[in-house]
Every structure is written in C-alpha cells, then in structure tokens.
Write a protein that holds these residues in place. Structure first.
Motif, mmCIF file in Angstrom:
data_model
loop_
_atom_site.group_PDB
_atom_site.id
_atom_site.type_symbol
_atom_site.label_atom_id
_atom_site.label_comp_id
_atom_site.label_asym_id
_atom_site.label_seq_id
_atom_site.Cartn_x
_atom_site.Cartn_y
_atom_site.Cartn_z
ATOM 1 N N ILE A 161 0.811 -1.218 0.000
ATOM 2 C CA ILE A 161 0.000 0.000 0.000
ATOM 3 C C ILE A 161 0.844 1.268 0.000
ATOM 4 N N GLY A 162 2.158 1.151 -0.099
ATOM 5 C CA GLY A 162 3.002 2.331 -0.082
ATOM 6 C C GLY A 162 3.335 2.763 1.331
ATOM 7 N N ILE A 163 4.019 3.879 1.429
ATOM 8 C CA ILE A 163 4.485 4.388 2.725
ATOM 9 C C ILE A 163 3.422 5.298 3.329
ATOM 10 N N ILE A 164 2.947 4.949 4.531
ATOM 11 C CA ILE A 164 1.904 5.746 5.186
ATOM 12 C C ILE A 164 2.324 6.196 6.575
ATOM 13 N N SER A 165 3.588 5.966 6.941
ATOM 14 C CA SER A 165 4.032 6.265 8.304
ATOM 15 C C SER A 165 4.620 7.663 8.451
ATOM 16 N N GLY A 166 4.901 8.339 7.349
ATOM 17 C CA GLY A 166 5.519 9.654 7.432
ATOM 18 C C GLY A 166 4.531 10.759 7.738
ATOM 19 N N ALA A 167 5.072 11.969 7.910
ATOM 20 C CA ALA A 167 4.220 13.125 8.197
ATOM 21 C C ALA A 167 3.356 13.476 7.000
ATOM 22 N N GLU A 168 3.876 13.276 5.811
ATOM 23 C CA GLU A 168 3.130 13.560 4.597
ATOM 24 C C GLU A 168 3.008 12.277 3.772
ATOM 25 N N VAL A 169 1.797 11.851 3.524
ATOM 26 C CA VAL A 169 1.546 10.657 2.715
ATOM 27 C C VAL A 169 1.443 11.079 1.262
ATOM 28 N N HIS A 170 2.082 10.324 0.375
ATOM 29 C CA HIS A 170 2.090 10.662 -1.046
ATOM 30 C C HIS A 170 0.666 10.701 -1.590
ATOM 31 N N ARG A 171 0.424 11.646 -2.476
ATOM 32 C CA ARG A 171 -0.932 11.845 -3.003
ATOM 33 C C ARG A 171 -1.460 10.627 -3.744
ATOM 34 N N VAL A 172 -0.589 9.807 -4.340
ATOM 35 C CA VAL A 172 -1.039 8.592 -5.013
ATOM 36 C C VAL A 172 -1.607 7.608 -3.992
ATOM 37 N N VAL A 173 -0.950 7.485 -2.857
ATOM 38 C CA VAL A 173 -1.442 6.604 -1.791
ATOM 39 C C VAL A 173 -2.788 7.110 -1.288
ATOM 40 N N VAL A 174 -2.916 8.417 -1.105
ATOM 41 C CA VAL A 174 -4.181 9.007 -0.662
ATOM 42 C C VAL A 174 -5.284 8.712 -1.676
ATOM 43 N N ALA A 175 -4.953 8.828 -2.962
ATOM 44 C CA ALA A 175 -5.946 8.565 -4.008
ATOM 45 C C ALA A 175 -6.436 7.122 -3.955
ATOM 46 N N LYS A 176 -5.539 6.192 -3.679
ATOM 47 C CA LYS A 176 -5.925 4.778 -3.605
ATOM 48 C C LYS A 176 -6.862 4.532 -2.422
ATOM 49 N N TYR A 177 -6.518 5.094 -1.263
ATOM 50 C CA TYR A 177 -7.388 4.971 -0.100
ATOM 51 C C TYR A 177 -8.750 5.609 -0.371
ATOM 52 N N ALA A 178 -8.736 6.771 -1.009
ATOM 53 C CA ALA A 178 -9.987 7.488 -1.265
ATOM 54 C C ALA A 178 -10.904 6.690 -2.181
ATOM 55 N N LEU A 179 -10.341 6.105 -3.239
ATOM 56 C CA LEU A 179 -11.178 5.331 -4.155
ATOM 57 C C LEU A 179 -11.807 4.140 -3.440
ATOM 58 N N ASN A 180 -11.024 3.423 -2.651
ATOM 59 C CA ASN A 180 -11.575 2.270 -1.949
ATOM 60 C C ASN A 180 -12.646 2.689 -0.948
ATOM 61 N N ALA A 181 -12.481 3.868 -0.341
ATOM 62 C CA ALA A 181 -13.512 4.365 0.575
ATOM 63 C C ALA A 181 -14.795 4.683 -0.180
ATOM 64 N N VAL A 182 -14.669 5.312 -1.335
ATOM 65 C CA VAL A 182 -15.855 5.634 -2.136
ATOM 66 C C VAL A 182 -16.537 4.360 -2.608
#
Length: 293
Positions: A161-182
């Motif tokens: 799922i990519g790197i999610i532990s940092g202060a800023e999560v990459h926008r591609v990772v956010v997009a993947k989470y967002a699509l699955n939530a929708v």
C-alpha cells in the motif's frame, strides 16, 4: 496465421490504439480498442490453452527482461508469457522471444497500462497475471496470487500500500485509499490495480472489459461495482524494487497520471450510480431546512 497477417493486424490495432490515446488525452469519449468478435482472437497457437497467462509490457528493459520471463514461466506448470513490446530500441523483442515469450510488438510507446490491456486481449489462460519488466519478482512470491484466483477470487491484489508512516503521505497513496472508501471497500485500504503484480480470472476480464485495464483504478471500480470478488491476497514488496521513473526537476508526471486515473474512476462510479455513489446521507436531516424556513 501468417507473419504478414499478424503484422497487418498489429498495424490495425496500433491505429485504433493511437486514436484511443489521443482522444483520452483531449478528454474525448473513447471507443473500444478491440473488437468483441471471437474471430478477432489469434487461433494459430496450441489448441489446449494454458492455465495462466502472464502479461508483461516492455519498453527498453532488456537488462532485466530475461530474468522476469524466467520467473513468470515458473508460476504454474501450464503458463504462457505475453510480452507487449512498445517503442523499445534495446532488442527487448528478441530477448523476449529467445526466453520463450510470445511477443506483440509496436513501434510507438504507449505506456504499461495500455500494454496490459493489449496483452489481456491476447491472453488464452483462465488466469491472468500482470507483471512489469523493470525488476524481478521471484515466482514463489507471485504464486499466491494465482492460488487466490483458483480459490474463487476474481481480482487478487498485491497488499503493498506504499508508505503511510511519514508526516506527509504521497498523493497517489491518498488517491488509492480514497477510491476504496468511495467504493465502500475500506478493507482494501490502499491496495490497487495500479500496483503490480496482481492477478484476475477470465470472468473478471470479461466483466471489466480488456480496454478498461488501460486505466487501472477505473477497472477496479468496475470490478467492485459489478460485484466481483476483489481481495488483497498477498503482500509483495515492490516499493524498494521499483525504479524511479522521473527526476525531481521534471515534477511527477506518473503521479499526475495516477491521480487523474482515480478521479476518472470516481467519475465513472457517480455516472453509473448516483451523485453520492450510493453512499448514505444518514447524518443530515434535510427536512429541517424546510421546517425552519
């Protein structure tokens, strides 16, 4: 089928593909890339189809291609490897052929996602496994994806799922989470058909449509919305293996493309459901607006 007929057919597909890519870049509606008629399929190979088709898009990846094909051939005793070579100038086509792959070759570059779409249309197996050519994944890590499809999963995703532990999560990772939530599939977290390797059944291919594999998040939205069994099947570390495809001063064109693909997937979902993508509005009592007017 003669070599001349294969070349003529390749030119016809390339012409349609060029128009498809051009229309998509201009925001125009795209047509189906391939004919749905069974007569459009190749029929000159073995009458006994393989169980697994491994699809590998390739562009100038000669340094790793042979080893990638060798591992791909080991995922199942009855496997075909289809290399979609596009725009290469390093002899990738000949390496693929000598390593035992079936090669579909184009002079122009059109990207890995479109290559997977073309390879899927050529596949004869009941299970399709999608792999990239720029780094080697041992067969043992990919076999669980095949096994998941054999157990009844329609789309078996890589759990990476990519790197999610940092202060800023990459926008591609956010997009993947967002699509699955929708899609009401929070359980998938950031797993995505954008990430390779992943596998699917022929049922999934027929339900989604080969042409939609050119936009992986859209293919995932179609799979979920149409009731296919989509699961995160196996964690395969690809982040540390995958090469960087851009320089900082050039921006992040790949990231731009992937985020845009996710927006396209969400737009498709809204167009094919409703304005809220069938999500509930339980927290609002809209009638109160009328009462208090």
């Amino acid at each position: 089928m003669s070599q001349q007929r294969i070349q003529r057919r390749g030119k016809r597909i390339a012409k349609r593909l060029t128009k498809h890519i051009s229309n998509r870049s201009k925001g125009r509606p795209t047509q189906r890339l391939f004919a749905s008629s069974p007569q459009s399929r190749r029929s000159s190979f073995s009458p006994h189809p393989p169980v697994v088709s491994v699809i590998i898009p390739v562009c100038d990846e000669a340094s790793t291609l042979r080893k990638v094909i060798q591992q791909a051939l080991r995922v199942h005793p009855h496997t075909e490897v289809i290399v979609v070579e596009n725009g290469s100038s390093d002899g990738s086509k000949y390496i693929a052929e000598s390593a035992g792959a079936r090669v579909v070759s184009y002079a122009q570059r059109f990207g890995h996602d479109v290559g997977r779409s073309i390879g899927a249309r050529e596949a004869r197996g009941e299970i399709l496994l999608f792999v990239d050519a720029d780094f080697v994944i041992p067969a043992g890590e990919m076999i669980p994806l095949i096994s998941a499809v054999q157990r009844g999963v329609d789309v078996a995703l890589n759990k990476y799922i990519g790197i999610i532990s940092g202060a800023e999560v990459h926008r591609v990772v956010v997009a993947k989470y967002a699509l699955n939530a929708v899609l009401n599939r929070r359980d998938l977290q950031g797993t995505s058909m954008t990430t390779i390797p992943h596998a699917m059944s022929r049922k999934a291919l027929n339900t989604i449509g080969a042409e939609y594999l050119a936009i992986p998040p859209l293919a995932q939205a179609i799979a979920v919305q149409r009731g296919l069994r989509v699961e995160a099947a196996k964690f395969i570390q690809v982040g540390s293996r995958n090469r960087v495809r851009f320089r900082a001063e050039e921006g992040d064109p790949v990231g731009d493309l992937i985020v845009g693909d996710h927006l396209e997937a969400i737009n498709w979902l809204i167009q094919n459901t409703d304005a809220r993508a069938r999500r509930q509005d339980n927290l609002r009592i809209r009638e109160m607006i009328e009462v208090n007017r």
